[in-house]
Design a protein around this motif. Structure first.
Motif, PDB file in Angstrom:
ATOM      1  N   VAL A 249      53.208  14.441  17.651  1.00 24.54           N
ATOM      2  CA  VAL A 249      52.734  15.169  16.460  1.00 24.54           C
ATOM      3  C   VAL A 249      52.481  14.162  15.341  1.00 24.54           C
ATOM      4  CG1 VAL A 249      53.854  17.343  16.988  1.00 24.54           C
ATOM      5  CG2 VAL A 249      55.124  15.613  15.757  1.00 24.54           C
ATOM      6  N   THR A 250      51.446  14.421  14.574  1.00 32.71           N
ATOM      7  CA  THR A 250      51.141  13.588  13.418  1.00 32.71           C
ATOM      8  C   THR A 250      50.841  14.505  12.246  1.00 32.71           C
ATOM      9  OG1 THR A 250      50.052  12.116  14.986  1.00 32.71           O
ATOM     10  CG2 THR A 250      49.787  11.615  12.643  1.00 32.71           C
ATOM     11  N   ARG A 251      51.542  14.315  11.133  1.00 32.03           N
ATOM     12  CA  ARG A 251      51.322  15.162   9.962  1.00 32.03           C
ATOM     13  C   ARG A 251      49.980  14.784   9.329  1.00 32.03           C
ATOM     14  NH1 ARG A 251      55.783  14.826   5.451  1.00 32.03           N
ATOM     15  NH2 ARG A 251      57.280  15.183   7.123  1.00 32.03           N
ATOM     16  N   GLN A 252      49.203  15.808   9.023  1.00 32.49           N
ATOM     17  CA  GLN A 252      47.914  15.561   8.349  1.00 32.49           C
ATOM     18  C   GLN A 252      47.847  16.409   7.107  1.00 32.49           C
ATOM     19  OE1 GLN A 252      45.028  16.348  11.397  1.00 32.49           O
ATOM     20  NE2 GLN A 252      45.036  14.197  12.062  1.00 32.49           N
ATOM     21  N   ALA A 253      46.828  16.236   6.382  1.00 30.93           N
ATOM     22  CA  ALA A 253      46.701  16.944   5.103  1.00 30.93           C
ATOM     23  C   ALA A 253      46.692  18.450   5.298  1.00 30.93           C
ATOM     24  CB  ALA A 253      45.422  16.504   4.395  1.00 30.93           C
ATOM     25  N   ASP A 254      45.928  18.941   6.276  1.00 31.42           N
ATOM     26  CA  ASP A 254      45.753  20.385   6.414  1.00 31.42           C
ATOM     27  C   ASP A 254      46.578  20.978   7.545  1.00 31.42           C
ATOM     28  OD1 ASP A 254      44.453  18.930   8.256  1.00 31.42           O
ATOM     29  OD2 ASP A 254      42.640  20.183   8.294  1.00 31.42           O
ATOM     30  N   GLY A 255      47.295  20.172   8.272  1.00 34.54           N
ATOM     31  CA  GLY A 255      48.064  20.734   9.378  1.00 34.54           C
ATOM     32  C   GLY A 255      48.734  19.639  10.189  1.00 34.54           C
ATOM     33  N   ILE A 256      49.117  20.024  11.415  1.00 37.01           N
ATOM     34  CA  ILE A 256      49.809  19.071  12.277  1.00 37.01           C
ATOM     35  C   ILE A 256      48.934  18.809  13.490  1.00 37.01           C
ATOM     36  CG2 ILE A 256      51.865  18.675  13.668  1.00 37.01           C
ATOM     37  CD1 ILE A 256      53.199  20.826  11.788  1.00 37.01           C
ATOM     38  N   ARG A 257      48.694  17.533  13.712  1.00 34.10           N
ATOM     39  CA  ARG A 257      47.855  17.157  14.839  1.00 34.10           C
ATOM     40  C   ARG A 257      48.732  16.982  16.074  1.00 34.10           C
ATOM     41  NH1 ARG A 257      43.138  14.989  16.250  1.00 34.10           N
ATOM     42  NH2 ARG A 257      43.185  13.260  17.759  1.00 34.10           N
ATOM     43  N   LEU A 258      48.369  17.685  17.173  1.00 31.49           N
ATOM     44  CA  LEU A 258      49.142  17.608  18.418  1.00 31.49           C
ATOM     45  C   LEU A 258      48.340  16.861  19.454  1.00 31.49           C
ATOM     46  CD1 LEU A 258      50.077  21.390  18.803  1.00 31.49           C
ATOM     47  CD2 LEU A 258      51.322  19.665  17.542  1.00 31.49           C
ATOM     48  N   GLU A 259      49.039  15.951  20.174  1.00 35.79           N
ATOM     49  CA  GLU A 259      48.392  15.305  21.324  1.00 35.79           C
ATOM     50  C   GLU A 259      49.300  15.507  22.530  1.00 35.79           C
ATOM     51  OE1 GLU A 259      47.124  11.213  20.457  1.00 35.79           O
ATOM     52  OE2 GLU A 259      47.302  11.862  18.365  1.00 35.79           O
ATOM     53  N   ILE A 260      48.767  16.267  23.496  1.00 37.78           N
ATOM     54  CA  ILE A 260      49.572  16.543  24.692  1.00 37.78           C
ATOM     55  C   ILE A 260      48.922  15.840  25.865  1.00 37.78           C
ATOM     56  CG2 ILE A 260      50.548  18.352  26.145  1.00 37.78           C
ATOM     57  CD1 ILE A 260      50.017  20.299  23.821  1.00 37.78           C
ATOM     58  N   PRO A 261      49.673  14.919  26.520  1.00 36.32           N
ATOM     59  CA  PRO A 261      49.067  14.207  27.645  1.00 36.32           C
ATOM     60  C   PRO A 261      48.799  15.134  28.833  1.00 36.32           C
ATOM     61  CG  PRO A 261      51.353  13.511  27.293  1.00 36.32           C
ATOM     62  CD  PRO A 261      51.022  14.464  26.212  1.00 36.32           C
ATOM     63  N   ALA A 262      47.595  14.974  29.392  1.00 40.35           N
ATOM     64  CA  ALA A 262      47.188  15.753  30.561  1.00 40.35           C
ATOM     65  C   ALA A 262      46.979  14.769  31.707  1.00 40.35           C
ATOM     66  CB  ALA A 262      45.909  16.521  30.234  1.00 40.35           C
ATOM     67  N   PRO A 263      46.704  15.255  32.946  1.00 38.62           N
ATOM     68  CA  PRO A 263      46.559  14.323  34.072  1.00 38.62           C
ATOM     69  C   PRO A 263      45.411  13.334  33.859  1.00 38.62           C
ATOM     70  CG  PRO A 263      46.783  16.568  34.843  1.00 38.62           C
ATOM     71  CD  PRO A 263      46.669  16.642  33.368  1.00 38.62           C
ATOM     72  N   LEU A 270      45.069  19.280  19.673  1.00 38.53           N
ATOM     73  CA  LEU A 270      45.029  20.553  18.972  1.00 38.53           C
ATOM     74  C   LEU A 270      45.543  20.313  17.558  1.00 38.53           C
ATOM     75  CD1 LEU A 270      46.825  22.582  21.767  1.00 38.53           C
ATOM     76  CD2 LEU A 270      44.371  22.692  21.300  1.00 38.53           C
ATOM     77  N   THR A 271      45.238  21.247  16.679  1.00 38.68           N
ATOM     78  CA  THR A 271      45.761  21.125  15.324  1.00 38.68           C
ATOM     79  C   THR A 271      46.439  22.433  14.925  1.00 38.68           C
ATOM     80  OG1 THR A 271      43.943  19.654  14.814  1.00 38.68           O
ATOM     81  CG2 THR A 271      45.249  20.463  12.958  1.00 38.68           C
ATOM     82  N   ASP A 272      47.730  22.305  14.528  1.00 37.02           N
ATOM     83  CA  ASP A 272      48.514  23.482  14.127  1.00 37.02           C
ATOM     84  C   ASP A 272      48.412  23.644  12.616  1.00 37.02           C
ATOM     85  OD1 ASP A 272      50.402  25.338  13.495  1.00 37.02           O
ATOM     86  OD2 ASP A 272      52.132  24.180  14.245  1.00 37.02           O
ATOM     87  N   TYR A 273      47.735  24.738  12.180  1.00 42.28           N
ATOM     88  CA  TYR A 273      47.566  24.987  10.742  1.00 42.28           C
ATOM     89  C   TYR A 273      48.618  25.940  10.208  1.00 42.28           C
ATOM     90  CZ  TYR A 273      42.940  23.014  11.713  1.00 42.28           C
ATOM     91  OH  TYR A 273      41.924  22.204  12.111  1.00 42.28           O
ATOM     92  N   ASP A 274      49.445  26.541  11.114  1.00 42.69           N
ATOM     93  CA  ASP A 274      50.366  27.616  10.700  1.00 42.69           C
ATOM     94  C   ASP A 274      51.720  27.075  10.270  1.00 42.69           C
ATOM     95  OD1 ASP A 274      48.794  30.043  11.327  1.00 42.69           O
ATOM     96  OD2 ASP A 274      48.786  29.130  13.332  1.00 42.69           O
ATOM     97  N   THR A 275      52.192  26.014  10.940  1.00 45.06           N
ATOM     98  CA  THR A 275      53.522  25.514  10.640  1.00 45.06           C
ATOM     99  C   THR A 275      53.467  24.638   9.394  1.00 45.06           C
ATOM    100  OG1 THR A 275      53.889  25.434  13.006  1.00 45.06           O
ATOM    101  CG2 THR A 275      55.491  24.295  11.629  1.00 45.06           C
ATOM    102  N   ALA A 276      54.479  24.857   8.531  1.00 46.25           N
ATOM    103  CA  ALA A 276      54.566  24.008   7.342  1.00 46.25           C
ATOM    104  C   ALA A 276      54.772  22.577   7.804  1.00 46.25           C
ATOM    105  CB  ALA A 276      55.715  24.458   6.451  1.00 46.25           C
ATOM    106  N   PRO A 277      53.870  21.654   7.422  1.00 43.05           N
ATOM    107  CA  PRO A 277      53.906  20.294   7.972  1.00 43.05           C
ATOM    108  C   PRO A 277      55.214  19.571   7.657  1.00 43.05           C
ATOM    109  CG  PRO A 277      51.848  20.709   6.821  1.00 43.05           C
ATOM    110  CD  PRO A 277      52.741  21.863   6.519  1.00 43.05           C
TER     111      PRO A 277
END
Lengths: 371, 297, 279
Positions: A249-263, A270-277
């Protein structure tokens, strides 16, 4: 803290020799509540119930029932009744005597006893079985008699020790409904032990999740399901359980940036705009990202905010009637996505999955606590 | 964990049993111990009693008659229990084979056990009877002996004849225990050994016998304890005779008490015999405990 | 595994030998009891009686007859002694067994109980004899009842404990939760469940008491308390010229335990095996 708790357990400890079984248990329960103790086997839930019943002594702490200190009281003096896993009916007595046993012991006059037994039998729909012996009853009927024996004395508190675990799957569902109905009609206070989280979710007004003799979380089914306090609760409650994916997770100005490793070295972003950063570390930091299968579907439409779509490779496809569960390798785990059964999918296929980030939970990777 | 009430109950429930056993066994045992240090005699009028320390024991331990009685008891015990063991295993193996009438035979062998000890003694005394007894007649008619013999009137055969009667009554217990143990030997194990080419005798030696050794050992120690206190059958069949050839320790002490009325000296013999029994009982418990813990040998 | 013909023959031969060895002495006792007195003194013996003579049984069951009086009073004493001792032993054993099974009374104590009866009775006999003598309790059925009850007690406790151990403890907990006292639970819940075990224990205890000889020999001296084993020893030691009489007494004394043993064979054998092997 409620005003007049029906059951109040404070700083309860229980050890066998040097082995701690229950650690610092504190529970306060309102009258009329349906409290379910749930956890994997060996978590101490049955021991806790036995401590409440008085069948087992405690090492330290206190137990108050209906405002009176019952820490050291005999089971019979606690104004409680218990329904056992094995029903524990008296095999040599008729159903009527089984139900009326507690009244017989207390020398309640014959007429009063008869009418009380009749009332309870009516409530449980076993009037026609009163003259039978337990051996002549089906599992479900024995279960009802066991409940009748508890109900007839009208105690302050009812204890249930995995009462449905000896029934077959179908009967278990109908008895579950029956128990809920009885709770609603009588308005009595129930403490109920089960290892079955579905039973806990459907029956409880509040759930106590336990592990290794420690209470993990106390809350309504909704709180437990949607806001589990740690990865254990998230994993244990709900079937299939919550997907716990390692991601950055990386905190950004408008939300939280998620990086989930895939195969194959790819990454889902993805970017989470709902959770308070500010609830999360500034990052980039590795966390456990929790999403329930129903928050990973092919149904919802991307709205650019809570719901975001990413392409995933389906590893295994498991049709389950109304839904199809698809296993997706994400964040080092086999995450499960809940797809519509109407969409034909096959293993190996790449499908766009909609992630509903309004239902997201974050947990610390090492401690598992909710962030 | 027991509550306070339950702890009280534990002792209340035990109290009657402890009272009865204390009265009938512990108090007399202590009393016998005390008597053994005195020169008490059984008399019609009270005679003064003197504490004489270890005198009785010193006498008892050097008394050749008592040593002989102990030796006879040992002989009776070892031969009886040994034969019961061999016969018991053989019978169990037989009764574990499928054959017609097996269940009837299994039921039949409870009869010797059910026959009262005294009836057993009387019946065999009649069988051994020198002038008209069945054993004499049978062996004579089979041509095995040319003259009737006095089986229990002859010091050289009396003890063995008593042993035969005792074995007849007591082999069923060993056989039943061995049979119960045999029935738990896993069939697959024997089949596997047979496929590997083990002979029946080899299979019995290396699979069956070790498997049943645990329970067998326990029951044989139990029988040893019982055989060591043998009295009834001796009393009826030979009264310790002829020429003391069947006088065992219990019978020896019985005579010391009730024929010679020397209770102090008799008590010292009794304490020595009790000591030997106590050792046997301890052996029994360790064997039984090991058996309960799941050990097979 | 298949047997060869030779092996089969061998098995049946062994079975036959076992049957003869087991039944032979008993059969001969029965034959003697109904043989003509002269048949029993022939040399060599006449195995098949020339005529059946049941008169000895008639005499034994006739109070007016001398030997009948002896036999019948001994029979009565044996029934009273063994029955009374069994009843008392069970009455005392059941609470004790419950204590060992459900109140965690120490197993060491139970072993100590069992050890006391494994001791040779000769260890206890003289002090008991002196005490009963000074209390005027010799030659009384009640004395034998007490001594036998003590003798039966440890084994009865042990058997009952093993049986209570396997009863579902939750049923008793349920009774406890419902407010029943331990006495009430024992009477109304445990006893009915343990009834088969109680019957088995009672039967084995009765048979052991029926068989006892040593204490009875020392503590009794006439018709009023002598039990069957002592009476039979008297018959055998007396100057009886007709061996058939002794045989008939033996048969009569064997019948009750033999019938019980055959009728309840499974019960008894499992009790015996468990009782002698498990510690």
């Amino acid at each position: 803290m409620p005003e007049n708790p029906i059951l109040c357990i404070d700083k309860l400890q229980k050890t066998y020799g040097d082995v701690p079984i229950l650690k610092d248990i504190a529970i306060s329960m309102d009258p009329g509540e349906f409290l379910v103790l749930v956890g994997p086997s060996g978590c101490g839930k049955s021991t806790l119930l036995n401590c409440i019943s008085g069948l087992t002594g405690i090492s330290s702490g206190s137990i108050t029932i209906a405002g009176r200190d019952r820490t050291h009281a005999e089971p019979a003096d606690r104004d409680i009744a218990m329904v056992f896993q094995s029903y524990a009916l008296f095999p040599n007595m008729s159903v009527e005597r089984n139900i009326g046993f507690g009244l017989e012991v207390r020398k309640v006059p014959e007429r009063e006893k008869k009418s009380k037994v009749a009332d309870v039998a009516k409530l449980l729909k076993i009037e026609h079985l009163l003259q039978r012996k337990p051996a002549e009853l089906s599992g479900g009927q024995r279960q009802r008699v066991a409940m009748g024996r508890a109900l007839v004395r009208d105690p302050e508190l009812f204890l249930f020790d995995e009462p449905l675990s000896n029934l077959d799957a179908k009967l278990r569902v109908s008895m579950r409904t029956e128990i809920k109905r009885i709770h609603q009609t009588t308005g009595a206070s129930f403490v109920y032990v089960t290892h079955d989280q579905i039973e806990a979710m459907t029956l409880a007004t509040r759930i106590v999740v336990m592990k290794d003799g420690v209470i993990q979380q106390i809350g309504t089914p909704n709180e437990i399901y949607n806001r589990p306090v740690n990865a254990f609760v998230a994993d244990f409650m709900g079937a299939p359980s919550m997907n716990l994916m390692k991601g950055t997770v990386t905190r950004q100005a408008d939300g939280i940036r998620l990086e989930i490793p895939a195969p194959q070295g790819s990454t889902i972003e993805l970017t989470d705009y709902d959770t308070a950063p500010d609830r999360l570390p500034a990052g980039p930091a590795e966390v456990l990202i929790g999403l329930r299968p129903e928050a990973m579907t092919d149904q919802a439409r991307a709205d650019g905010r809570s719901v975001q779509v990413a392409d995933c490779v389906l590893d295994v496809v498991e049709p389950a009637g109304a839904d199809t569960y698809a296993v997706v390798h994400l964040g080092g785990t086999e995450a499960i996505a809940r797809l519509s059964a109407d969409t034909p999918v096959a293993a190996g296929q790449v499908t766009p999955i909609a992630f509903d980030l309004s239902k997201i939970s974050y947990f610390d990777v090492s401690s598992g606590t909710r962030l | 964990m027991l509550g306070r009430r339950q702890k009280q109950e534990k002792w209340m429930l035990l109290a009657p049993a402890m009272f009865v056993l204390a009265l009938i066994t512990m108090v007399p045992l202590a009393n016998t111990l005390w008597l053994s240090f005195t020169d008490t005699r059984i008399t019609a009028i009270a005679a003064p009693v003197h504490f004489i320390g270890l005198e009785n024991y010193i006498y008892a331990l050097t008394d050749p008659d008592f040593q002989a009685a102990l030796y006879r008891t040992l002989y009776f015990t070892i031969v009886s229990v040994g034969l019961e063991g061999v016969l018991g295993i053989a019978v169990a193996v037989l009764l574990n084979q499928p054959f017609r009438g097996r269940l009837v035979l299994r039921a039949l062998i409870i009869l010797p056990w059910a026959v009262p000890t005294i009836v057993n003694a009387v019946a065999w005394r009649l069988i051994y009877q020198p002038d008209y007894g069945a054993l004499n007649s049978l062996l004579y008619q089979l041509g095995l002996i040319s003259d009737y013999r006095s089986w229990i009137g002859d010091p050289s055969t009396a003890m063995n004849m008593v042993i035969l009667a005792d074995v007849w009554k007591n082999f069923p217990l060993v056989a039943y225990v061995a049979l119960a143990a045999l029935q738990t030997v896993p069939d697959d194990l024997l089949k596997a050994a047979a496929i590997e080419g083990a002979s029946p005798w080899k299979r019995f030696r290396s699979i069956t016998l070790p498997w049943i050794a645990g329970p067998l050992l326990v029951v044989m120690v139990l029988r040893t304890i019982e055989a060591f206190r043998v009295f009834d059958i001796i009393y009826v069949m030979t009264s310790g005779g002829p020429a003391d050839s069947t006088k065992t320790a219990s019978f020896f002490i019985y005579q010391e008490y009730f024929n010679y009325l020397r209770s102090g000296s008799g008590a010292s013999y009794a304490v020595l015999v009790a000591g030997i029994s106590a050792v046997l009982i301890l052996v029994y418990y360790s064997a039984a405990k090991r058996q309960a813990a799941g050990g097979t040998a | 595994m298949r047997r060869s013909l030779l092996q089969s023959v061998l098995v049946y031969l062994c079975a036959l030998m076992l049957a003869v060895f087991t039944a032979g002495p008993l059969l001969w006792l029965a034959v003697m009891s109904v043989s003509m007195p002269t048949d029993l003194t022939e040399v060599p013996l006449r195995w098949i009686p020339s005529d059946l003579d049941f008169s000895r049984y008639g005499a034994l069951l006739d109070v007016a007859d001398g030997s009948g009086r002896h036999f019948l009073s001994a029979l009565r004493n044996s029934i009273l002694t063994a029955g009374g001792a069994t009843a008392i032993a069970l009455l005392v054993a059941i609470p004790a067994a419950y204590s060992f099974s459900r109140r965690k009374a120490s197993m060491v104590l139970l072993f100590a109980f069992l050890a006391t009866i494994m001791m040779p009775p000769i260890t206890y006999i003289l002090p008991l004899y002196s005490a009963f003598s000074s209390l005027g309790l010799l030659n009384k059925t009640v004395t034998l009842v007490i001594v036998y009850a003590a003798m039966l007690l440890p084994f009865a406790i042990w058997l009952m404990k093993a049986n209570i151990d396997v009863l579902p403890v939750e049923v008793e907990q349920a009774a406890l939760m419902e407010g029943a006292s331990t006495a009430f639970t024992l009477r109304k819940v445990v006893l009915p469940l343990a009834l088969p075990a109680i019957a088995a224990t009672a039967m084995l205890s009765f048979l052991v008491a029926w068989d006892e000889f040593f204490y009875a020999l020392i503590f009794t001296n006439d018709l009023s308390a002598k039990t069957l084993p002592v009476a039979i020893a008297d018959f055998a030691a007396g100057r009886v010229t007709d061996y058939g009489v002794i045989a008939s007494v033996g048969v009569m004394a064997t019948l009750p335990p033999a019938i019980l043993a055959i009728a309840f064979q499974k019960f008894i054998v499992s009790g015996l095996v468990a009782g002698s092997v498990k510690g």
